[in-house]
Write a protein that holds these residues in place. Structure first.
Motif, short mmCIF file in Angstrom:
data_model
loop_
_atom_site.label_atom_id
_atom_site.label_comp_id
_atom_site.label_asym_id
_atom_site.label_seq_id
_atom_site.Cartn_x
_atom_site.Cartn_y
_atom_site.Cartn_z
N CYS A 1 0.83 -1.21 0.00
CA CYS A 1 0.00 0.00 0.00
C CYS A 1 0.86 1.26 0.00
N TYR A 2 1.92 1.24 0.81
CA TYR A 2 2.82 2.39 0.86
C TYR A 2 3.47 2.64 -0.49
N LYS B 1 -4.26 3.79 0.45
CA LYS B 1 -4.52 3.77 1.90
C LYS B 1 -4.75 2.35 2.36
N TYR B 2 -4.08 1.94 3.43
CA TYR B 2 -4.25 0.59 3.99
C TYR B 2 -5.46 0.59 4.92
#
Length: 196
Positions: free
Chosen positions: A188-189, A194-195
């Protein structure tokens, strides 16, 4: 489907379900034949050896895997959505630590790579094709934010695939999904998603 193709497919399907649980070396032909209810002579009609059977089984696995990836292309127009669904499915299936959902690359690659050059080559080709498709998804128009412009899609696809394979192995060792959760957070990063 012709009887010939039907029996061959049946042998491969039964063999895959057994190998997912036990691995390649631990399973003899007798066990596969008994479970499939197919005589030994019929097996050799379709496959000259257990190694040939293993290659056919892996080829079948990667064909089905690519079909799954292709279905995501029709479901999701956006590359980042497609990627996140792909990794989310991986997280759920491998996090369950169930032999029925076991990734064949995770289960068999280390074992057979040293035993069988033909099977290693099938793994190499199959995983390369998976990485190529992931890179294609990453390299789709940058407008959906899947990658920043200075990131190389091929390198990122390889890195992500390696990370998820490693996380799946740690999941088997630890018998919990913490490594896969970390892989998802890192993914996600990297993708700017967004996680949840």
């Amino acid at each position: 489907m012709a009887k010939h193709e039907d029996t061959r497919e049946h042998l491969l399907a039964v063999g895959e379900s057994i190998l997912r649980g036990k691995g390649f070396s631990a399973v003899g032909l007798a066990e596969i034949l008994k479970a499939a209810e197919v005589p030994k002579g019929s097996f050799y009609h379709y496959f000259p050896s257990k190694e040939h059977f293993g290659c056919a089984l892996l080829e079948r696995y990667f064909v089905n895997y690519q079909r799954h990836m292709q279905s995501l292309e029709t479901q999701y127009d956006c590359g980042s959505e497609r990627l996140m669904h792909y990794w989310g499915t991986w997280l759920m299936s491998q996090g369950a630590c169930s032999p029925a959902n076991q990734c064949m690359v995770v289960k068999l690659s280390a074992e057979v790579a040293d035993l069988s050059e033909p099977m290693r080559q099938v793994f190499k080709q199959g995983t390369n094709e998976v990485i190529e498709r992931l890179a294609k998804w990453l390299d789709e128009p940058r407008c959906d934010g899947a990658l920043s412009p200075n990131m190389d899609a091929q390198s990122v696809a390889l890195m992500l695939y390696q990370m998820w394979l490693g996380a799946s192995l740690l999941t088997k060792i630890r018998q919990d999904g913490s490594a896969l959760e970390t892989a998802m957070q890192t993914t996600c990063y990297l993708l700017g998603v967004k996680y949840i």
